[in-house]
Design a protein around this motif. Sequence first.
Motif, PDB file in Angstrom:
ATOM      1  N   LEU A  24       0.482  -1.308   0.092  1.00 56.94           N
ATOM      2  CA  LEU A  24      -0.257   0.122   0.233  1.00 56.94           C
ATOM      3  C   LEU A  24       1.080   0.994   0.198  1.00 56.94           C
ATOM      4  CD1 LEU A  24      -2.843  -1.036   2.690  1.00 56.94           C
ATOM      5  CD2 LEU A  24      -3.161  -0.267   0.179  1.00 56.94           C
ATOM      6  N   MET A  25       1.934   1.248   0.779  1.00 60.63           N
ATOM      7  CA  MET A  25       2.811   2.729   0.825  1.00 60.63           C
ATOM      8  C   MET A  25       3.089   2.996  -0.794  1.00 60.63           C
ATOM      9  SD  MET A  25       4.684   2.047   5.121  1.00 60.63           S
ATOM     10  CE  MET A  25       5.961   3.537   4.620  1.00 60.63           C
ATOM     11  N   PRO A  75      -8.903   2.309  -0.069  1.00 60.76           N
ATOM     12  CA  PRO A  75     -10.234   3.952   0.317  1.00 60.76           C
ATOM     13  C   PRO A  75      -9.751   4.690  -0.936  1.00 60.76           C
ATOM     14  CG  PRO A  75      -9.680   3.113   2.574  1.00 60.76           C
ATOM     15  CD  PRO A  75      -8.578   2.538   1.355  1.00 60.76           C
ATOM     16  N   GLN A  76     -10.651   5.572  -1.686  1.00 57.05           N
ATOM     17  CA  GLN A  76     -10.674   6.249  -2.054  1.00 57.05           C
ATOM     18  C   GLN A  76     -10.977   7.967  -0.856  1.00 57.05           C
ATOM     19  OE1 GLN A  76     -13.826   4.562  -4.965  1.00 57.05           O
ATOM     20  NE2 GLN A  76     -12.192   5.151  -6.649  1.00 57.05           N
ATOM     21  N   LEU A  77     -10.214   8.648  -0.851  1.00 55.88           N
ATOM     22  CA  LEU A  77      -9.937   9.397  -0.279  1.00 55.88           C
ATOM     23  C   LEU A  77     -10.249  10.744  -0.611  1.00 55.88           C
ATOM     24  CD1 LEU A  77      -6.127   9.642   1.397  1.00 55.88           C
ATOM     25  CD2 LEU A  77      -8.293   7.896   2.444  1.00 55.88           C
ATOM     26  N   ASP A  78     -11.456  10.789   0.273  1.00 56.43           N
ATOM     27  CA  ASP A  78     -12.175  12.970  -0.415  1.00 56.43           C
ATOM     28  C   ASP A  78     -10.842  13.667  -0.743  1.00 56.43           C
ATOM     29  OD1 ASP A  78     -12.128  13.344   2.468  1.00 56.43           O
ATOM     30  OD2 ASP A  78     -14.303  13.508   2.647  1.00 56.43           O
ATOM     31  N   ALA A  79     -10.497  14.612  -0.927  1.00 54.00           N
ATOM     32  CA  ALA A  79     -10.135  15.993  -0.437  1.00 54.00           C
ATOM     33  C   ALA A  79      -9.580  16.518   0.055  1.00 54.00           C
ATOM     34  CB  ALA A  79     -10.767  17.066  -1.281  1.00 54.00           C
ATOM     35  N   LEU A 157       0.853   7.739   8.075  1.00 51.52           N
ATOM     36  CA  LEU A 157       0.082   8.095   6.900  1.00 51.52           C
ATOM     37  C   LEU A 157       0.180   7.817   5.417  1.00 51.52           C
ATOM     38  CD1 LEU A 157       0.991  11.785   8.982  1.00 51.52           C
ATOM     39  CD2 LEU A 157      -0.970  10.408   8.796  1.00 51.52           C
ATOM     40  N   TRP A 158       1.261   7.236   5.145  1.00 56.20           N
ATOM     41  CA  TRP A 158       2.125   6.477   3.701  1.00 56.20           C
ATOM     42  C   TRP A 158       1.284   5.845   3.429  1.00 56.20           C
ATOM     43  CZ3 TRP A 158       5.547   8.083  -0.557  1.00 56.20           C
ATOM     44  CH2 TRP A 158       6.348   9.543   0.199  1.00 56.20           C
ATOM     45  N   VAL A 159       1.116   5.423   4.968  1.00 52.54           N
ATOM     46  CA  VAL A 159      -0.171   3.431   4.422  1.00 52.54           C
ATOM     47  C   VAL A 159      -1.267   4.564   3.277  1.00 52.54           C
ATOM     48  CG1 VAL A 159      -1.418   1.265   4.938  1.00 52.54           C
ATOM     49  CG2 VAL A 159       1.119   1.951   6.102  1.00 52.54           C
ATOM     50  N   ARG A 160      -1.875   5.357   4.024  1.00 52.23           N
ATOM     51  CA  ARG A 160      -2.495   5.325   3.894  1.00 52.23           C
ATOM     52  C   ARG A 160      -3.042   6.562   2.416  1.00 52.23           C
ATOM     53  NH1 ARG A 160      -6.853   8.668   8.077  1.00 52.23           N
ATOM     54  NH2 ARG A 160      -8.299   8.112   6.142  1.00 52.23           N
ATOM     55  N   MET A 161      -1.745   7.338   1.801  1.00 56.06           N
ATOM     56  CA  MET A 161      -1.593   8.344   0.652  1.00 56.06           C
ATOM     57  C   MET A 161      -0.749   7.293   0.041  1.00 56.06           C
ATOM     58  SD  MET A 161      -2.794  11.270   1.411  1.00 56.06           S
ATOM     59  CE  MET A 161      -1.698  11.813  -0.095  1.00 56.06           C
TER      60      MET A 161
END
Length: 226
Positions: A24-25, A75-79, A157-161
Motif C-alpha cells: 500500500l505504501m 479507500p478512495q480518499l476525499d479532498a 500516513l503513507w499507508v493511506r496516501m
Amino acid sequence: MTPTLRVDKSNLSSRTYEQIRSALMNGEYSPGDRIRIANMAESLGISITPVREAIFRLVSEQALEMTAATSIKVPQLDAATVAEIQLIRRLLEGAAAEKAAGKITKDRLDHLAQTHDRFIEAVSKSASEAARINRDFHFELIAAADMPNLYEIVGGLWVRMGPLLHVFHSHVPARAISNDNHPHYRVLKALRVKDGASAAKAIQEDIAWGERILLEWMSFSSLLSA
C-alpha cells in the motif's frame, strides 16, 4: 490488482500484514481496488486466517475499508482527508528534516543523494518505481532524525496516501519532476550545511507541491465522472 507477495511461514499474520502494508505504501494498489482474501491467501500459498487477520488490522488503521463481510477495498480518499493528511505530513516530516540536519552522517547523506538520483532516473521509466523510491527518500530522511515514534506515525500516513501517490506519479509529466528545481535538491543542499530550518522548509514545499497536484487531479477526475 493483486501484487505478487512472498511470506515466510513463521508468524504469518504479522508478516502478511507487513507485506500488504508495504504494498500500500509503495502504491502497488490503486484507490478503489478490491482485495479478495481467498485469492490473496491462494497467491501466497497460506491459509485464509492469517490473511484475514492482517486485512482486519489494516482496516482498523483505516488503510483498508470493509463495506461488507467479504468486501475489502483500498479507500478512495476525499479532498478534505488528503489535505488533512498532507498537513500532518508537512508538520512531522518538516520537524524530522530539521532534526536530521544536525545529526545526519556523511554516509547517510551520500546515500540519500543517491536515492534521489535513482528517483529522478525512475520518473521517466516507471511510475510505480518512482513512487517506491520517492518513499525511500522521505523515510531515509526521517530515519536520519533518529525519531522512531515520529517514523511510525508518518508510516501510518503513507499507508493511506500510497495508492494516491502512485496516481500522482502516473499523471504528472516527468519533466515537472525531473528538473533542477525539485525540492529534494534543496533538502540535500540544506542538509550539507546543517541548515535545519531550510531542510524543513524544502521538504514541506515538496509535500505541499504534491498536495496541489493531487487535489487538482482529484477535482478534474470528479468533474469527468459527474
